[in-house]
Design a protein around this motif. Sequence first.
Motif, PDB file in Angstrom:
ATOM      1  N   LEU A   1      -8.125  -1.863  -8.404  1.00  0.00           N
ATOM      2  CA  LEU A   1      -6.648  -2.204  -7.808  1.00  0.00           C
ATOM      3  C   LEU A   1      -6.260  -0.813  -6.964  1.00  0.00           C
ATOM      4  O   LEU A   1      -5.721  -1.464  -5.800  1.00  0.00           O
ATOM      5  N   ARG A   2      -6.224  -0.002  -7.435  1.00  0.00           N
ATOM      6  CA  ARG A   2      -5.871   1.294  -6.514  1.00  0.00           C
ATOM      7  C   ARG A   2      -6.461   1.346  -5.085  1.00  0.00           C
ATOM      8  O   ARG A   2      -5.831   1.706  -4.304  1.00  0.00           O
ATOM      9  N   ARG A   3      -7.710   1.372  -5.217  1.00  0.00           N
ATOM     10  CA  ARG A   3      -8.712   1.401  -4.004  1.00  0.00           C
ATOM     11  C   ARG A   3      -8.136   0.312  -2.785  1.00  0.00           C
ATOM     12  O   ARG A   3      -8.404   0.144  -1.864  1.00  0.00           O
ATOM     13  N   HIS A   4      -7.708  -1.122  -3.532  1.00  0.00           N
ATOM     14  CA  HIS A   4      -7.481  -2.045  -2.655  1.00  0.00           C
ATOM     15  C   HIS A   4      -6.132  -2.452  -2.697  1.00  0.00           C
ATOM     16  O   HIS A   4      -5.646  -3.727  -2.714  1.00  0.00           O
ATOM     17  N   THR A   5      -5.017  -1.516  -3.050  1.00  0.00           N
ATOM     18  CA  THR A   5      -3.935  -1.655  -3.523  1.00  0.00           C
ATOM     19  C   THR A   5      -3.052  -2.366  -2.195  1.00  0.00           C
ATOM     20  O   THR A   5      -2.209  -3.188  -2.428  1.00  0.00           O
TER      21      THR A   5
ATOM     22  N   GLY B   1       0.770  -1.258   0.055  1.00  0.00           N
ATOM     23  CA  GLY B   1      -0.076   0.122  -0.083  1.00  0.00           C
ATOM     24  C   GLY B   1       0.730   1.275  -0.017  1.00  0.00           C
ATOM     25  O   GLY B   1       0.286   2.451  -0.042  1.00  0.00           O
ATOM     26  N   GLN B   2       2.121   1.348   0.047  1.00  0.00           N
ATOM     27  CA  GLN B   2       2.760   2.337   0.201  1.00  0.00           C
ATOM     28  C   GLN B   2       3.599   2.892  -1.198  1.00  0.00           C
ATOM     29  O   GLN B   2       4.022   3.989  -1.279  1.00  0.00           O
ATOM     30  N   GLY B   3       3.127   2.032  -2.257  1.00  0.00           N
ATOM     31  CA  GLY B   3       3.958   2.509  -3.604  1.00  0.00           C
ATOM     32  C   GLY B   3       3.257   3.628  -4.125  1.00  0.00           C
ATOM     33  O   GLY B   3       3.878   4.428  -4.926  1.00  0.00           O
ATOM     34  N   GLN B   4       1.882   4.028  -3.519  1.00  0.00           N
ATOM     35  CA  GLN B   4       1.442   5.557  -4.351  1.00  0.00           C
ATOM     36  C   GLN B   4       2.033   6.603  -3.402  1.00  0.00           C
ATOM     37  O   GLN B   4       1.669   7.814  -3.679  1.00  0.00           O
ATOM     38  N   ASP B   5       2.742   6.166  -2.334  1.00  0.00           N
ATOM     39  CA  ASP B   5       3.006   7.372  -1.570  1.00  0.00           C
ATOM     40  C   ASP B   5       4.585   7.836  -1.738  1.00  0.00           C
ATOM     41  O   ASP B   5       4.989   8.544  -1.062  1.00  0.00           O
ATOM     42  N   VAL B   6       5.064   7.374  -2.936  1.00  0.00           N
ATOM     43  CA  VAL B   6       6.294   7.777  -3.165  1.00  0.00           C
ATOM     44  C   VAL B   6       6.534   9.279  -3.607  1.00  0.00           C
ATOM     45  O   VAL B   6       5.701   9.791  -4.322  1.00  0.00           O
ATOM     46  N   LYS B   7       7.420   9.821  -2.928  1.00  0.00           N
ATOM     47  CA  LYS B   7       7.439  11.414  -3.103  1.00  0.00           C
ATOM     48  C   LYS B   7       8.196  11.702  -4.670  1.00  0.00           C
ATOM     49  O   LYS B   7       9.036  10.950  -4.986  1.00  0.00           O
ATOM     50  N   VAL B   8       7.916  12.688  -5.090  1.00  0.00           N
ATOM     51  CA  VAL B   8       8.595  13.124  -6.388  1.00  0.00           C
ATOM     52  C   VAL B   8      10.156  13.109  -6.444  1.00  0.00           C
ATOM     53  O   VAL B   8      10.547  12.618  -7.174  1.00  0.00           O
ATOM     54  N   GLU B   9      10.840  13.432  -5.290  1.00  0.00           N
ATOM     55  CA  GLU B   9      12.091  13.513  -5.355  1.00  0.00           C
ATOM     56  C   GLU B   9      12.668  12.116  -5.307  1.00  0.00           C
ATOM     57  O   GLU B   9      13.869  11.728  -5.317  1.00  0.00           O
ATOM     58  N   GLY B  10      11.897  11.161  -4.976  1.00  0.00           N
ATOM     59  CA  GLY B  10      12.326   9.623  -4.884  1.00  0.00           C
ATOM     60  C   GLY B  10      12.029   8.982  -5.979  1.00  0.00           C
ATOM     61  O   GLY B  10      12.254   7.840  -6.341  1.00  0.00           O
TER      62      GLY B  10
ATOM     63  N   TRP C   1      -4.234  -4.893  -0.406  1.00  0.00           N
ATOM     64  CA  TRP C   1      -4.465  -6.487  -0.333  1.00  0.00           C
ATOM     65  C   TRP C   1      -4.125  -6.730  -1.679  1.00  0.00           C
ATOM     66  O   TRP C   1      -3.554  -8.221  -1.758  1.00  0.00           O
ATOM     67  N   VAL C   2      -3.951  -6.026  -2.816  1.00  0.00           N
ATOM     68  CA  VAL C   2      -3.379  -6.579  -3.955  1.00  0.00           C
ATOM     69  C   VAL C   2      -1.859  -6.868  -3.848  1.00  0.00           C
ATOM     70  O   VAL C   2      -1.388  -7.828  -4.261  1.00  0.00           O
ATOM     71  N   ASP C   3      -1.045  -5.876  -3.119  1.00  0.00           N
ATOM     72  CA  ASP C   3       0.425  -5.969  -2.821  1.00  0.00           C
ATOM     73  C   ASP C   3       0.323  -7.129  -2.032  1.00  0.00           C
ATOM     74  O   ASP C   3       1.564  -7.930  -2.231  1.00  0.00           O
ATOM     75  N   ARG C   4      -0.230  -7.518  -0.870  1.00  0.00           N
ATOM     76  CA  ARG C   4      -0.217  -8.661   0.022  1.00  0.00           C
ATOM     77  C   ARG C   4      -0.464  -9.925  -0.739  1.00  0.00           C
ATOM     78  O   ARG C   4       0.352 -10.751  -0.678  1.00  0.00           O
ATOM     79  N   SER C   5      -1.499  -9.872  -1.788  1.00  0.00           N
ATOM     80  CA  SER C   5      -1.818 -10.981  -2.601  1.00  0.00           C
ATOM     81  C   SER C   5      -0.478 -11.320  -3.580  1.00  0.00           C
ATOM     82  O   SER C   5      -0.385 -12.455  -3.696  1.00  0.00           O
ATOM     83  N   MET C   6      -0.109 -10.461  -4.311  1.00  0.00           N
ATOM     84  CA  MET C   6       0.984 -10.556  -5.207  1.00  0.00           C
ATOM     85  C   MET C   6       2.052 -11.010  -4.468  1.00  0.00           C
ATOM     86  O   MET C   6       2.871 -11.812  -4.900  1.00  0.00           O
ATOM     87  N   GLY C   7       2.355 -10.527  -3.090  1.00  0.00           N
ATOM     88  CA  GLY C   7       3.523 -11.007  -2.435  1.00  0.00           C
ATOM     89  C   GLY C   7       3.472 -12.370  -2.051  1.00  0.00           C
ATOM     90  O   GLY C   7       4.554 -13.129  -1.993  1.00  0.00           O
ATOM     91  N   SER C   8       2.322 -12.914  -1.722  1.00  0.00           N
ATOM     92  CA  SER C   8       2.084 -14.155  -1.191  1.00  0.00           C
ATOM     93  C   SER C   8       2.349 -15.218  -2.369  1.00  0.00           C
ATOM     94  O   SER C   8       2.893 -16.135  -2.197  1.00  0.00           O
TER      95      SER C   8
END
Length: 206
Positions: A178-182, A95-104, A184-191
């Motif tokens: 997918l974005r609204r459920h990011t 769920g943190q993929g959408q919080d990446v700052k511009v400088e990063g 659980w999407v990340d966790r599902s993909m991770g699993s």
Amino acid sequence: MDLTTWLSLVAVCVMGAISPGPSLAVILRVSVSQSPLHGVLAAITHGLGIGFWAFLTLQGLAILMSKHQNIFSVLTVLGGLYLAWLGVKAWRFAGQGQDVKVEGQKSSYWESARDGMMISLMNPKAALFFLALFSQLIPTEINTLIKFQLWATVVVIDTGWYVIVALLLAGGRVLSWLRRHTVWVDRSMGSILILLGLKVVIGAFI
């Protein structure tokens, strides 16, 4: 190389590219958790990684690897561990993929490109796939131009498919959901990645 042979090569490569597997899971996760552009970069580097295996095969080094099972086993285990590591990372940062700052963004783009490259480089089965494919369709003695045509065909098909996968997520209801459920999407993909990694590692010792 005649047209019929080339079309046969294209058909097999397309089927190989679109078959579900670890690569698809990685490209999907990058595209959803970061952005379609990140997914495109991962797709391009994945295609180059697959091109690396095709190049080795065309140069005959894949034959050497097939004769030395220990090399194949080591690469297989490393590939499985890398898959599992990607899965653990997906869980840790769900769920943190959408919080990446511009400088990063630069670092994030690099990480996406790296993941796309590594998921293909850590797949020695690609070399054996091309070894079997080329040995059936390609004459023993081929010139440099034909080798380049074969390599380019493999890279363009693989890259093209995963670019399409990334861009199809660039808009519409699918991406919105997918974005609204990011998380659980990340966790599902991770699993999925962790399970795939464990399967690869265990399979290397069976």
